[in-house]
Structures are given as C-alpha cells and as structure tokens.
Design an enzyme around this catalytic site. Structure first.
Site, short mmCIF file in Angstrom:
data_model
loop_
_atom_site.label_atom_id
_atom_site.label_comp_id
_atom_site.label_asym_id
_atom_site.label_seq_id
_atom_site.Cartn_x
_atom_site.Cartn_y
_atom_site.Cartn_z
N LYS A 122 -0.95 -0.06 6.15
CA LYS A 122 -0.62 -1.70 5.68
C LYS A 122 0.32 -2.37 7.13
O LYS A 122 0.10 -3.39 7.11
CB LYS A 122 0.40 -1.49 4.51
N HIS A 159 6.11 2.14 15.49
CA HIS A 159 6.31 0.76 15.20
C HIS A 159 6.27 0.02 16.75
O HIS A 159 5.64 -0.91 16.83
CB HIS A 159 6.85 0.45 14.06
N GLY A 164 0.79 -1.32 -0.23
CA GLY A 164 0.03 0.04 0.18
C GLY A 164 0.86 1.29 0.00
O GLY A 164 2.03 1.07 -0.14
N ARG A 166 1.39 5.60 4.86
CA ARG A 166 0.49 5.77 5.82
C ARG A 166 -0.90 5.38 5.31
O ARG A 166 -1.99 5.79 5.85
CB ARG A 166 0.40 7.48 6.14
#
Length: 238
Positions: A63, A98, A57, A60
């Site tokens: 994905k 993350h 994708g 942002r």
C-alpha cells in the site's frame, strides 16, 4: 489488450450466471478498473490537485509503495508526513526502508501528533501531502491522550481525523492517506487492542466517506474500491 487481460474479463463475465447480478456485474468491471489504475503510471499532471485519496491494505501489502507512485504521478514535489515514533530497532528498520524508497526531492515532515495543524498552516492548492500512516497516527494519539474513558479517546481521535480532512479541503491541498486494515486478522487478545482495531476501522470509514478515491491493496495489486462501489450502485439501479 493482453491475453491475461482478455482472460480476466472473460472469466469474470462467465461468473455472472452463477452469482447475484450485482456481484456478477461488479466482477465484470474489475478488468476495467485495473486498467484505469495501471494507467496512472507515466501520466503526471493528468490527475487534478485538491483531491483526497485513501490507500489501505494489510501489512506488507504494497500500500505504501502504491501511494508513493500515486503521489509521484500528481507532482514531482511531495510533502511526506511521517507519523512514526521510533521506539526500537524494528521500527527504525521500517522507517529506513521507507526513506530509501522516497525520491530525493520530496520533503519529509515528521509529525506524530498534530497533522491537522500542520496541513492547516502550510497547505495550499499546489501542495501534495502523503500521510503515512493513519494507523500509526491513531496509535500515537491514543498513547498521548492516555485517558481511561474509551468514549473520550474515540471522540478525540475521530475529531482529529475529521480536522485533517477539513484542513486539506480548506487549503485546497491534495492529500493521500495510507492506512491499514487491521480488522482482517486475528482478534486481539486484550481490551486495548480490540479498542484500537475498532477505532481505526471507524477512522478509515471517515476518510473513505470523504475521499474522492479509495484503493485497497492486496499482494501489491490495487483495487479502486470507490469506483467499484459506484459501478455496483449504477448496476443495481439499472
């Protein structure tokens, strides 16, 4: 069935009379694929291990978050392969985001250059790897190779991508690969940028061909591309 889902299915079916039959059939099937994707949540253990997934994708797009949810449905213990090399504060902020989102019980493996060797050494049928992301990894390999010959760079990077896929297959590991669709935006204004864009597109195609499942994520919503592709093929045969 929710009113929204009913509306989507009716709307897609209404388009069939205005499009080529294959396109109309594919649109009619989108509701079913969306329902199948959402059913992944809360059903850990129903997905068989030993599969390769590609989640792609734009920036942002959601994905990585979707890939993390997918991994969590397969196993409570996931080996997260982090490919990023922190070079500035912006990259550090992305890495921190993350890290905060990942479950505490996951293992983090930082490997910017030798992912195929890593999976080959520690992979096993009970292992679930989440590689995030292939787009950064390809960039790392290009900078490390530092070769003037584009064809040599291309061959080396694609060979490593194939080696990653083969290592997962050989060890029976489940592998979820996150990548970016960089070809959907502006054309880069320099030769290296255009070369990287084209090379990552080829790398994504290599993974997609081998993967059992391919998801494209836009605005946080995943679409099961490979299932949709098979649906269109079966409709064409009919």
């Amino acid at each position: 069935m929710s009113n929204l889902k009913i509306y989507c299915i009716v709307f897609c079916q209404s388009l069939q009379s205005h499009f080529h039959p294959i396109v109309g059939a594919a649109l009619a099937g989108i509701g079913a694929y969306s329902e199948n994707i959402s059913s992944l949540e809360g059903k850990r253990g129903e997905l068989l291990p030993g599969k390769i997934f590609l989640v792609t994708g734009g920036t942002r797009s959601g994905k990585s978050a979707f890939a993390e949810r997918l991994a969590a449905q397969i196993s409570a213990v996931v080996s997260y392969i982090a490919t990023a090399v922190i070079t500035d504060e912006e990259m550090q902020a992305r890495v921190d985001l993350h890290q905060r989102r990942r479950p505490a019980g996951w293992e983090t493996l930082e490997e910017p250059y030798c992912v195929s060797d890593l999976i080959g050494k520690i992979g096993a049928p009970e292992k679930v790897f989440l590689l995030d992301c292939l787009s950064v990894y390809v960039s790392n390999l290009l900078w490390r190779n530092n070769a003037d010959n584009d064809e040599e760079n291309r061959a080396a990077v694609l060979a490593e991508v194939r080696a990653i896929l083969q290592a997962a297959k050989n060890t029976g590991s489940t592998l979820i690969i996150v990548s970016s669709e960089v070809g959907l935006g502006l054309v880069p204004d320099n030769r290296l940028g255009r070369f990287y864009r084209d090379l990552l597109g080829e790398a994504n195609q290599e993974v997609a061909e081998t993967a059992e499942e391919v998801y494209f994520v836009a605005s946080g919503i995943p679409l099961a591309l490979k299932r949709l592709h098979k649906f269109m093929q079966s409709t064409e045969r009919d």
